[in-house]
Design a protein around this motif. Structure first.
Motif, PDB file in Angstrom:
ATOM      1  N   ASP A 147       0.842  -1.320   0.036  1.00  0.00           N
ATOM      2  CA  ASP A 147      -0.057   0.162   0.074  1.00  0.00           C
ATOM      3  C   ASP A 147       0.863   1.165   0.061  1.00  0.00           C
ATOM      4  N   MET A 148       1.868   1.016   0.833  1.00  0.00           N
ATOM      5  CA  MET A 148       2.729   2.438   0.909  1.00  0.00           C
ATOM      6  C   MET A 148       3.694   2.761  -0.366  1.00  0.00           C
ATOM      7  N   HIS A 174       2.031   4.385  -3.712  1.00  0.00           N
ATOM      8  CA  HIS A 174       1.686   5.803  -3.847  1.00  0.00           C
ATOM      9  C   HIS A 174       2.315   6.471  -4.709  1.00  0.00           C
ATOM     10  N   ASP A 180       3.938   9.285  -4.894  1.00  0.00           N
ATOM     11  CA  ASP A 180       5.194  10.073  -4.924  1.00  0.00           C
ATOM     12  C   ASP A 180       6.128   9.076  -4.740  1.00  0.00           C
ATOM     13  N   GLY A 205       7.479   4.895   3.154  1.00  0.00           N
ATOM     14  CA  GLY A 205       5.981   5.531   2.647  1.00  0.00           C
ATOM     15  C   GLY A 205       5.692   6.992   2.728  1.00  0.00           C
ATOM     16  N   LYS A 206       5.071   7.545   1.928  1.00  0.00           N
ATOM     17  CA  LYS A 206       4.680   9.077   1.745  1.00  0.00           C
ATOM     18  C   LYS A 206       4.292   9.748   3.085  1.00  0.00           C
ATOM     19  N   ASP A 207       3.581   8.913   4.052  1.00  0.00           N
ATOM     20  CA  ASP A 207       3.293   9.446   5.336  1.00  0.00           C
ATOM     21  C   ASP A 207       4.474   9.573   6.120  1.00  0.00           C
TER      22      ASP A 207
END
Length: 185
Positions: A15-16, A19, A21, A85-87
């Motif tokens: 999932d990450m 993304h 980005d 991951g973007k977060d």
């Protein structure tokens, strides 16, 4: 901060990784969850054969947030591949993950040099590499590798992390930490 790759982390990592980005800068791209599980299994098997070294980056609670890898190992050197991951971008995970990985590579696994090929358009990665006090721009000092990376067109900068520079940085950091602790006592 780092742990061996585990298929059980695949859902979160997939999932990450997908993304927008993150995905363009991932070396081992997977376009479906099933493909990601397959690639993860291949990665684990390749590490067992000594072809690469791969770790999952975790946050302070042990949750997976990205991967860090050494690919194309040859003559005790290889190419670094990292994604987070973007977060978790800009939250201070990149440098400690690299630091822990380099300690394992240089002090436990016998690696002598780590190369980073960074797309010239990837400003985030270039700035991260330039912040590392033990990384050097190697476009001119490793001309054969630089030329091979850019044989079709001028796309990449080449950075090198030699074991000796990392070791000096590590020793200096340990000395500064012990001096600070002595002053606090």
């Amino acid at each position: 901060m780092l742990k061996k790759r585990d298929v059980h982390d695949s859902h979160v990592l997939f999932d990450m990784m997908t993304h927008p980005d993150v995905f363009p800068f991932v070396r081992q791209k997977a376009h479906s969850y099933e493909e990601f599980v397959f690639v993860t299994k291949q990665t684990i098997e390749a590490e067992e054969r000594g072809e690469l070294i791969s770790r999952t980056i975790t946050d302070e609670w042990g949750s997976p947030i990205g991967t860090i890898n050494l690919y194309d190992i040859d003559q005790n050197a290889g190419f670094l591949g990292t994604w987070i991951g973007k977060d978790y971008h800009g939250k201070g995970y990149n440098a400690p993950a690299k630091e822990a990985f380099f300690q394992e590579l240089f002090f436990e696994l016998g690696i002598e040099a780590v190369f980073m090929r960074i797309r010239k358009v990837n400003i985030r990665s270039r700035k991260a590499a330039e912040k590392l006090p033990y990384a050097i721009l190697a476009n001119e000092t490793r001309p054969a590798i630089y030329a091979e990376l850019n044989k079709d067109e001028d796309v990449y900068d080449l950075f090198e992390i030699p074991k000796d520079l990392f070791t000096l940085h590590h020793m200096r950091t340990l000395q500064e930490t012990s001096e600070e602790q002595a002053m606090e006592a």
